[in-house]
Design a protein around this motif. Structure first.
Motif, PDB file in Angstrom:
ATOM      1  N   TYR A   1       0.776  -1.426   0.230  1.00 25.15           N
ATOM      2  CA  TYR A   1       0.307   0.173   0.068  1.00 25.15           C
ATOM      3  C   TYR A   1       1.092   1.214  -0.080  1.00 25.15           C
TER       4      TYR A   1
ATOM      5  N   LYS B   1      -5.075   3.287  -0.310  1.00 25.02           N
ATOM      6  CA  LYS B   1      -5.491   2.146   0.281  1.00 25.02           C
ATOM      7  C   LYS B   1      -5.992   1.945   1.759  1.00 25.02           C
ATOM      8  N   ILE B   2      -5.140   3.037   2.433  1.00 31.54           N
ATOM      9  CA  ILE B   2      -4.980   3.093   3.171  1.00 31.54           C
ATOM     10  C   ILE B   2      -4.837   4.600   4.654  1.00 31.54           C
TER      11      ILE B   2
ATOM     12  N   ARG C   1      -7.422   1.261   8.824  1.00 35.94           N
ATOM     13  CA  ARG C   1      -8.438  -0.480   8.437  1.00 35.94           C
ATOM     14  C   ARG C   1      -8.298  -1.280   9.666  1.00 35.94           C
ATOM     15  N   GLU C   2      -8.987  -2.258   9.790  1.00 31.55           N
ATOM     16  CA  GLU C   2      -9.000  -3.365  10.971  1.00 31.55           C
ATOM     17  C   GLU C   2      -7.585  -4.207  10.411  1.00 31.55           C
ATOM     18  N   VAL C   3      -6.917  -4.915  10.719  1.00 28.03           N
ATOM     19  CA  VAL C   3      -5.621  -4.876  10.689  1.00 28.03           C
ATOM     20  C   VAL C   3      -5.346  -6.214  11.932  1.00 28.03           C
TER      21      VAL C   3
ATOM     22  N   ASP D   1      -6.517  -1.553  14.949  1.00 31.03           N
ATOM     23  CA  ASP D   1      -7.495  -0.551  13.943  1.00 31.03           C
ATOM     24  C   ASP D   1      -6.547   0.525  14.141  1.00 31.03           C
TER      25      ASP D   1
END
Lengths: 148, 520
Positions: free
Chosen positions: B207, B218-219, B224-226, B239
């Motif tokens: 990304y 994209k981020i 995002r949740e990763v 998060d």
């Protein structure tokens, strides 16, 4: 109905006591009746369609009136009604529902399936007797039917 | 020999030189002061006048120490004296931060650079002074600002990191250390992807590269949740929000990380509750429907005997009035039977409603023993029918209300006896097999069977298939209810008329695993 010919009634009733009451009242009316009694829906259809154990037409002549209780075993009363009214050969036979149920749902469904009349068995004997007498008179004497 | 032309040229050059020097001194922003060995001010430039608030005439000839407050003036004296005697440079050619003092007595931070010059035999010193006030203020504001930022970062609950274009960690706050279990020095300079397990670490690299080349977010700016990876190897849901910051031409990224383990747990719990609620609602709807059916059925089945009773009372009256004594007995018998039917109906209704409420505590029951017991209980009718009974060997243990389970078996055996009436070699078989955590049981006979069309209906309330059968038809409904309160299912296996019938039902197995590794 031809003058002099016995009036044939098919009584579809699983409660033997109730059948006895109906038969007794009919006999008291002195209208010349020939009553055929079956105790479940399957037998009723077999009789009307002259099949199964009733394949011999002599044992199951075409009735002039069907008195039909709603809660009968094997094939339910409403199903019997539906089949009669959907079968070309027997759909003209008047079917009078004779039941203990006053439920709106049953009334609606019976009429939807083209029952000719809906009667509720009275608890009072006097009324029961009058009902059977009037029923007999109305359908067998006053009412007209096509010959076929 | 006097050279008037040469002398005029030299004078001219000197004048020009002086003018140049004067121009430089006048234009200089910094204060420039010259002093002699004793520290007496020889000259000063306009900037010096402005800086200290004195006119040149006021301080020329005075000692330069008046331009500094204590302790700087004493230090200056001693440095000068020291240098003149020892040659040791404490300030000469070095420059220091001191304080200056203005005419009005106010002081200010001052940078002082002193250099030596030789004029013939005289030793002179030039001092260049600069007001440091603005610089000091700026530095102080910057320090305040840094302190404030640091305070925020230190206090933050979330982990905050900055990384460079290549993803290398440049800075992190204490929350980051706590969250990931690394010390700051273990992380700085490392790539941020070491804080995520695959495939997230590869995704992150991708990304970042993608964004730097295409600008595709994209981020960045999205979040995002990763999954995060701690030093000890454990992972946790997190998060991750990444934003970009530009410092001149360099691109920096800030990542803010929140551990969402507890939120995810709460979400999962919420989902469980939602599912349970849905289940309860479905149960409730079913319950209501059953109640409606029940009420309808009951009202009808209580009314029927009433019609009979009243009807035959009427006929009885007629017979009494007509003196037909012989017929009265039959009337009375019918009335009596109808009343009896009402009573037993009411009794069984009560029983049916009780099943849901009163249940004996469950125990492990040997199915084989129970079957044996029931066969003995129904011994009379079985022998009368001439029925052979087979109870399969090695029957498993079931778990439930012993009394109710016996009622189930009894009901089913009695039905089998009823429905093998007229069958030449009436047979009854009782068996059960283990299926996972449940036991699948059956009671099979070779009687008249039940057609597939009616196999569901037979469990309904007050359904009866045959007029010849005694009882109010409540039996199988009761059996079904009992099986269902044990968490099991019940169904019919039968090909139809004359081909026998097996009533099958499931029950829970024993609580204590009595048989490990047993095959199903």
């Amino acid at each position: 109905m031809i003058e002099g010919e016995a009036v044939r009634i098919l009584l579809v009733e699983d409660d033997l006591d109730h059948a006895e009451l109906v038969l007794g009242c009919l006999a008291d009316n002195h209208v010349h009746n020939q009553v055929y009694h079956v105790v479940d829906g399957e037998a009723a259809l077999d009789f009307l369609l002259q099949r199964g154990r009733y394949s011999d037409p002599k044992t199951s002549p075409r009735p002039h009136l069907v008195l039909l209780d709603l809660r009968v075993p094997r094939v339910d009363g409403l199903e019997v009604l539906r089949t009669i009214k959907a079968t070309e050969s027997i759909k003209r036979i008047p079917v009078v529902i004779l039941t203990t149920s006053e439920a709106e749902r049953d009334l609606a469904q019976a009429y939807d399936l083209n029952a000719n009349s809906y009667l509720v068995k009275p608890v009072d004997f006097e009324n029961f007797n009058n009902l059977i007498r009037d029923l007999d008179f109305y359908w067998m004497v006053w009412n007209r039917q096509p010959t076929s | 020999m006097p050279d008037p032309a040469g002398q005029r040229g030299a004078e001219q050059a000197l004048k020009e030189s002086e003018a140049r020097t004067r121009a430089i001194l006048n234009a200089a922003v910094d204060a420039i002061i010259t002093i002699d060995e004793r520290g007496l001010i020889e000259s000063l430039n306009p900037a010096a006048e402005k800086l200290f608030g004195f006119a040149a005439a006021e301080i020329v000839g005075r000692n330069v120490r008046m331009l500094m407050p204590s302790p700087y003036r004493e230090e200056h004296d001693s440095y000068l004296a020291n240098y003149l005697t020892t040659g040791e440079r404490k300030i000469i050619g070095i420059g220091r931060e001191v304080e200056g003092q203005r005419k009005d007595g106010t002081t200010f931070p001052m940078h002082l650079a002193v250099s030596e010059l030789q004029l013939g035999e005289r030793r002179m010193f030039t001092g260049i002074a600069r007001d440091m006030t603005d610089l000091r203020t700026a530095i102080s504001q910057l320090q305040d600002s840094e302190a404030r930022t640091r305070a925020i970062l230190d206090a933050a609950v979330d982990a905050i990191l900055t990384i460079d274009e290549r993803g290398r960690i440049e800075s992190l706050n204490p929350a980051t250390e706590r969250l990931f279990g690394f010390r700051a020095d273990e992380l700085i300079g490392r790539n941020v992807s070491i804080l995520m397990p695959p495939p997230f670490c590869e995704e992150h690299d991708r990304y970042l590269r993608n964004y730097l080349t295409t600008g595709d977010k994209k981020i960045i700016g999205i979040g995002r949740e990763v999954i995060g990876l701690r030093k000890d190897g454990t992972t946790f849901p997190m998060d991750l929000a990444v934003s970009e910051a530009r410092l001149g031409a360099r691109r920096k990224f800030t990542g803010i990380v929140r551990d969402v383990s507890s939120r995810k747990q709460a979400d999962a719990q919420l989902q469980i509750f939602a599912d349970q609620l849905q289940q309860r609602n479905a149960e409730l709807t079913r319950s209501n429907e059953e109640l409606e059916r029940f009420t309808y059925t009951v009202s009808h089945d209580l009314k029927s005997p009433l019609v009979t009773i009243k009807g035959f009372l009427g006929r009885l009256q007629k017979h009494v009035d007509a003196g037909e004594w012989a017929l009265m007995g039959a009337d009375i018998a019918r009335i009596n039977n109808a009343a009896e039917r009402m009573r037993s109906l009411l009794d069984e209704l009560l029983e049916l409603s009780r099943i849901g409420r009163i249940v004996n505590p469950p125990e492990d029951v040997s199915f084989g023993e129970l079957a044996q017991e029931v066969i003995e209980l129904c011994g009379g009718p079985i022998r009368e029918r001439g029925m052979t009974v087979e109870i399969r060997p090695d029957l498993p243990i079931v778990r439930g209300d012993r009394v109710r389970l016996r009622e189930v078996l009894q009901n089913l055996v009695e039905n089998s006896v009823k429905f093998t009436d007229g069958v030449p070699n009436p047979r009854l078989e009782i068996g059960a097999t283990k299926q996972g955590h449940q036991i699948a049981c059956y009671v099979r006979d070779n009687g008249i069977g039940i057609e597939p069309a009616y196999q569901q209906k037979v469990f309904g309330l007050f359904e009866q298939l045959s007029r010849e059968s005694t009882g109010s038809g409540i039996g199988l409904a009761l059996v079904k209810r009992i099986i269902e309160t044990h968490g099991g299912r019940i169904w019919i296996e039968s090909d139809g008329a004359g081909k026998g019938c097996a009533v099958c039902f499931t029950l829970p197995g024993p609580k204590a695993p009595s048989s490990r590794g047993e095959t199903t």
